[in-house]
Design a protein around this motif. Structure first.
Motif, mmCIF file in Angstrom:
data_model
loop_
_atom_site.group_PDB
_atom_site.id
_atom_site.type_symbol
_atom_site.label_atom_id
_atom_site.label_comp_id
_atom_site.label_asym_id
_atom_site.label_seq_id
_atom_site.Cartn_x
_atom_site.Cartn_y
_atom_site.Cartn_z
ATOM 1 N N GLY A 1 56.949 13.528 -2.848
ATOM 2 C CA GLY A 1 55.830 14.092 -2.109
ATOM 3 C C GLY A 1 55.920 13.822 -0.620
ATOM 4 O O GLY A 1 56.999 13.632 -0.063
ATOM 5 N N THR B 1 51.149 11.164 -0.669
ATOM 6 C CA THR B 1 50.488 12.187 -1.463
ATOM 7 C C THR B 1 51.521 12.896 -2.328
ATOM 8 O O THR B 1 52.529 13.409 -1.809
ATOM 9 C CB THR B 1 49.783 13.221 -0.566
ATOM 10 N N VAL C 1 49.112 19.850 2.431
ATOM 11 C CA VAL C 1 48.685 18.478 2.149
ATOM 12 C C VAL C 1 47.682 18.077 3.235
ATOM 13 O O VAL C 1 48.052 17.547 4.286
ATOM 14 C CB VAL C 1 49.886 17.512 2.125
ATOM 15 N N THR D 1 47.791 24.509 -3.293
ATOM 16 C CA THR D 1 48.715 25.635 -3.162
ATOM 17 C C THR D 1 48.379 26.444 -1.915
ATOM 18 O O THR D 1 47.203 26.725 -1.636
ATOM 19 C CB THR D 1 48.637 26.537 -4.405
ATOM 20 N N VAL E 1 53.241 15.801 -4.385
ATOM 21 C CA VAL E 1 53.321 17.254 -4.245
ATOM 22 C C VAL E 1 54.041 17.797 -5.471
ATOM 23 O O VAL E 1 55.086 17.253 -5.860
ATOM 24 C CB VAL E 1 54.061 17.654 -2.956
ATOM 25 N N ARG F 1 44.240 15.732 -1.941
ATOM 26 C CA ARG F 1 45.318 16.153 -2.824
ATOM 27 C C ARG F 1 46.022 17.388 -2.252
ATOM 28 O O ARG F 1 45.443 18.156 -1.493
ATOM 29 C CB ARG F 1 44.765 16.476 -4.217
ATOM 30 N N ALA F 2 47.267 17.571 -2.657
ATOM 31 C CA ALA F 2 48.006 18.770 -2.274
ATOM 32 C C ALA F 2 47.369 19.983 -2.922
ATOM 33 O O ALA F 2 46.844 19.911 -4.041
ATOM 34 C CB ALA F 2 49.469 18.647 -2.704
ATOM 35 N N ASP G 1 47.939 12.135 -8.525
ATOM 36 C CA ASP G 1 48.204 13.059 -7.434
ATOM 37 C C ASP G 1 47.240 12.849 -6.274
ATOM 38 O O ASP G 1 47.308 13.551 -5.279
ATOM 39 C CB ASP G 1 48.135 14.508 -7.927
ATOM 40 N N TYR H 1 52.895 24.427 -0.537
ATOM 41 C CA TYR H 1 51.745 23.525 -0.635
ATOM 42 C C TYR H 1 51.281 23.058 0.739
ATOM 43 O O TYR H 1 52.090 22.888 1.663
ATOM 44 C CB TYR H 1 52.096 22.314 -1.504
#
Length: 388
Positions: free
Chosen positions: A107, A121, A154, A162, A123, A159-160, A80, A152
């Motif tokens: 993603g 990336t 990014v 929340t 997701v 990294r993604a 990820d 999400y």
């Protein structure tokens, strides 16, 4: 954008008084998970299936990009964490620092054309089959579902994560009047009352737009960083403290310079009409285009409108409509059939189309189809990012 202009002067119809000043704006499109018509009463989606054309124009033949004729495969995502591919040359000869973003099942893809760099990336899967807002702002891209499920962020090179705070609330996120802000819903007693301007960092501003009760709480982008609502009597443009009707007909496309509409007179004679954002003049472009809803994007320079279409057999294509004379050019591009998978470059030089063939097609001003020169994952939505 579209050659072979009609030498005849189009008719001009003016409804009501002109309003001076349309205000600056940018076309970001809205990447709002079209084509669903929202049943959750938050967003009237900007969707269209254009079944016909105002003219028959031969589709231009595809041509390989002179910049990157071969397509380099990207490695598979192994985690990820973002994975960066350096291509070693600019894409499409772009030198300006704007960027193209794509969202797909795997993603988010960030394409820095001037640097020749692609960042992918992963997701997490969005726990919703409904519309998704997809916006790119300073330092981050936002993936926000309409439903009350996790969205999400990014961040560039990270990294993604929340979404939290105001960005984590359910409902759409719509492009704001500048690259650093977006509109988010304001609720009271479970009902959508307004949309407030917030930053991509989640900080709210004092600016808000009240949604009329007759709109049912539905709003969509207007193409210039503000809102449109669909209600009794037509489609309306909303700004802080201001409401003005765009058309009593049907909205086909929108952009910073105005709108493309379908309007009919008392005898049900219908026409495609260009509405100027600065003067509010309505100008007939030509015969009506048969549609079921809006999905079009007008280029930032106002020269052309792009509408993704599907015919009765499900085959898709893209119509490029010359906003000066209504000429309609049909491109043989395997489009998705909705407006989510299209984006104009900020200078209006390129129209990007996410194809069903797992390609991002770059259409130049002559209508030629260029390949980016690199294999990309399947993408469903596109948007661009400029510096604030």
């Amino acid at each position: 954008m579209v050659p072979d202009r009609d030498p005849e002067q189009p008719d001009v119809l003016v409804f009501g008084e002109a309003r001076s000043g349309g205000g600056p704006g940018r076309l970001r499109l809205r990447k709002l998970g079209l084509p669903a018509v929202l049943a959750a009463a938050v967003l009237a989606a900007v969707v269209a299936y254009v079944a016909g054309s105002s003219g028959t124009v031969a589709a231009p033949s595809a041509s390989p990009s002179p910049v990157a004729p071969s397509r380099s495969p990207l490695p598979s995502l192994s985690s990820d964490a973002p994975e960066v591919t350096e291509l070693g040359h600019p894409l499409l000869g772009v030198t300006a620092p704007w960027e193209l973003f794509g969202l797909g099942p795997d993603g988010v893809v960030r394409i820095e054309l001037a640097r020749g760099r692609i960042t992918r990336t992963a997701v997490p899967p969005v726990d919703s089959s409904g519309p998704i807002s997809f916006l790119a702002g300073p330092g981050t891209a936002i993936v926000r579902p309409l439903d009350a499920v996790a969205g999400y962020a990014v961040p560039d090179g990270q990294r993604a994560r929340t979404l939290a705070g105001p960005l984590g609330a359910f409902g759409p996120a719509l492009p704001g009047p500048d690259p650093a802000h977006m509109w988010a819903v304001v609720q009271s007693n479970g009902q959508v009352q307004a949309m407030r301007l917030i930053g991509f960092d989640g900080r709210p501003t004092a600016a808000s737009i009240a949604l009329p009760p007759t709109s049912g709480g539905n709003a969509a982008p207007d193409g210039a960083g503000y809102l449109v609502v669909y209600a009794a009597g037509g489609t309306y443009d909303l700004r802080p403290g201001s409401i003005r009707r765009i058309t009593t007909g049907q909205l086909l496309a929108m952009g910073p310079t105005g709108w493309l509409t379908l309007e009919c007179d008392d005898q049900l004679r219908c026409f495609t009409v260009a509405v100027d954002r600065s003067t509010w003049a309505h100008r007939v472009l030509g015969p009506a285009i048969s549609t079921s809803g809006p999905s079009g994007l007008i280029s930032p320079d106002g020269r052309a409108a792009a509408i993704a279409t599907q015919n009765s057999s499900g085959a898709s294509s893209v119509h490029l409509i010359d906003m000066s004379n209504g000429k309609d050019r049909v491109l043989a591009v395997p489009a998705r059939g909705d407006g989510d998978g299209m984006a104009w470059s900020p200078d209006g030089r390129w129209l990007f189309v996410a194809g069903t063939d797992a390609r991002v097609h770059a259409i130049d001003p002559t209508g030629r189809d260029h390949d980016l020169g690199v294999q990309l994952p399947v993408l469903d939505q596109l948007t661009t990012r400029t510096a604030p």
